[in-house]
Design an enzyme around this catalytic site. Structure first.
Site, PDB file in Angstrom:
ATOM      1  N   GLU A 137      19.089  21.741  85.662  1.00  0.00           N
ATOM      2  CA  GLU A 137      20.219  20.985  86.188  1.00  0.00           C
ATOM      3  C   GLU A 137      20.004  19.482  86.095  1.00  0.00           C
ATOM      4  OE1 GLU A 137      23.579  20.294  86.914  1.00  0.00           O
ATOM      5  OE2 GLU A 137      23.381  22.316  87.740  1.00  0.00           O
TER       6      GLU A 137
ATOM      7  N   ILE B  34      24.003  14.870  89.405  1.00  0.00           N
ATOM      8  CA  ILE B  34      25.335  15.457  89.284  1.00  0.00           C
ATOM      9  C   ILE B  34      25.212  16.934  88.910  1.00  0.00           C
ATOM     10  CG2 ILE B  34      27.525  15.383  88.040  1.00  0.00           C
ATOM     11  CD1 ILE B  34      26.990  12.434  87.487  1.00  0.00           C
TER      12      ILE B  34
ATOM     13  N   LYS C 223      21.566  14.423  75.843  1.00  0.00           N
ATOM     14  CA  LYS C 223      22.358  15.070  76.888  1.00  0.00           C
ATOM     15  C   LYS C 223      23.620  15.698  76.321  1.00  0.00           C
ATOM     16  CE  LYS C 223      20.550  11.814  80.285  1.00  0.00           C
ATOM     17  NZ  LYS C 223      20.812  10.584  81.063  1.00  0.00           N
TER      18      LYS C 223
END
Length: 438
Positions: free
Chosen positions: A130, A137, A206
């Protein structure tokens, strides 16, 4: 006190995030046990140097340089070392011995994700990450689990806090890139070598992770189109403001081919975003991810994209999830990358440009430029012209043109810019920016 089963947790790395994870595990052990249904025992912290100074005061007896022994004797491994090696080898060692792994290592997952997920699937373990895409977030679980029954159409994300801080300061103060970057380095928002941030490498890693989850397709890092923000000037920021836009470094993951064969595009670049778009209001070093799905509609995830304690929050959420899986039993949940959608180059993407030119202020120039654009099927949507007085005392004036195009393929728009650059009527191509979020 409830007599919980104990799970041994190995922590690899004690930097800004790792030290906070260790501190929270030690301080909130009882609360975490109640949430996880198991007591999370910090078995040790593997580091290169046990005597190195650290931000958090931790028991010295927890530190070790023997990562392999620590890993093989644990139930859950938290990898917060960063980099590729030895992080990759340590994670594979842990998975090979059946442990679940929690990591925040975006670079590793973007380059070796399929290998790691396959290793986990072979032994029925799970990989949790995560914290790898947007700090604190919660975006990984929504994409992997909550939206698994939906069709994600598009993701636009501000996923690098350093670049957002720089562009936001430039927008708010009219400052130059170099000056704001120097401030960001002094304040700790940017590294001494800021290349990974300002050239878009961090955001591209990302983007690869988010796209893989959203489209159930393995996205290699080399398939992500990447541009940085080093060419963004104060003048470009001001022009964007006057046109109702703000410049943001965006990670865009998009499903293409509506009504025909599907494909995906994954790209990172500075783009013009309408000031009234939710992403236009993301300030400072914050991150935000805007998701568009067929059934769920538009979803916005916003918050701190970095920071030791903030990222530690996401890591510990994964640790609790791993502990619950241990207690419930059964095999881990593998990654869904079976869609195998083709990944197309940026040239296939439909977009629109804002092109700023300096040209001779004379008859026929506008018609010539319109012709150069239309030769490649590009049409003008908006045009703003301002006169630039001659700086040499002569009567010769130039004009600055800000041209907004209609949507076309990126390859057609790029070819049009090449024609403008080579044209005798164009003195200088000042800037070229894509428009997103309209």
């Amino acid at each position: 006190m409830t007599d919980y089963r104990r799970l041994r947790v190995a922590l690899l790395g004690a930097g800004a995030v790792g030290s906070q994870v260790a501190s929270l595990l030690l301080r909130h052990g009882d609360e975490l046990a109640d949430r996880a249904g198991a007591r999370l025992e910090l078995a040790g912290i593997a580091v290169r140097d046990v005597d190195a100074p650290r931000d958090v005061d931790l028991p010295r007896e927890l530190f070790t340089t023997d990562a392999e022994t620590l890993i093989t004797g644990s139930d859950i491994v938290i990898e917060l070392m960063g980099g590729i090696e030895p992080a990759r080898s340590h994670i594979l060692l842990g998975l090979g011995s059946g442990t679940d792994v929690v990591t925040a290592n975006k670079a590793l997952l973007a380059t070796h994700g399929p290998e790691i997920y396959e290793a986990a699937e072979r032994v029925g373990a799970s990989v949790y990450y995560e914290a790898a895409a947007a700090g604190a977030i919660p975006i990984i679980r929504p994409l992997r689990d909550s939206l698994a029954g939906d069709r994600v159409v598009r993701i636009m994300g501000i996923v690098n806090g350093t670049t957002n801080y720089i562009l936001d300061r430039m927008d708010g103060e009219g400052a130059d890139f170099a000056d704001v970057l120097a401030d960001a380095q002094r304040l700790g928002y940017a590294e001494a070598d800021p290349t990974a941030d300002v050239e878009g490498y961090d955001a591209a890693q990302k983007a690869a992770i988010l796209a893989s989850l959203a489209f159930h397709t393995a996205v290699p890092l080399e398939a992500v189109h990447r541009e940085g923000i080093t060419g963004v000037t104060a003048d470009m920021i001001e022009e964007a403001r006057e046109a109702g836009f703000v410049i943001k470094l965006l990670a865009v993951c998009e499903r293409l081919g509506e009504g025909g064969p599907e494909s995906i595009s994954v790209r990172v670049y500075p783009a013009l975003v309408p000031r009234d778009h939710p992403l236009g209001a993301v300030h400072g070093a914050n991150n935000a991810v805007f998701v568009e799905a067929e059934a769920a509609g538009s979803l916005m995830f916003y918050g701190a994209g970095a920071g030791g304690v903030q990222t530690a929050s996401a890591v510990l959420g994964d640790v609790v999830s791993a502990a619950r899986r241990h207690i419930a039993g059964g095999t881990g949940v593998g990654e869904s990358t079976r869609a195998n959608l083709p990944i197309v180059s940026i040239g296939h993407v439909l977009t629109r440009y804002q092109i700023t030119l300096e040209v001779s202020d004379e008859a026929g120039v506008l018609a010539a430029i319109a012709g150069l654009l239309s030769d490649g099927g590009v049409s003008v949507a908006t045009l703003v012209q301002t006169v630039i007085p001659a700086s040499d005392g002569t009567d010769r004036e130039s004009a600055r043109l800000i041209i907004g195009t209609h949507r076309a393929t990126d390859s057609a728009l790029s070819a049009a810019v090449d024609r403008l650059t080579a044209s005798d009527v164009v003195e200088r191509v000042v800037s070229v920016l894509r428009v997103e979020g309209e």
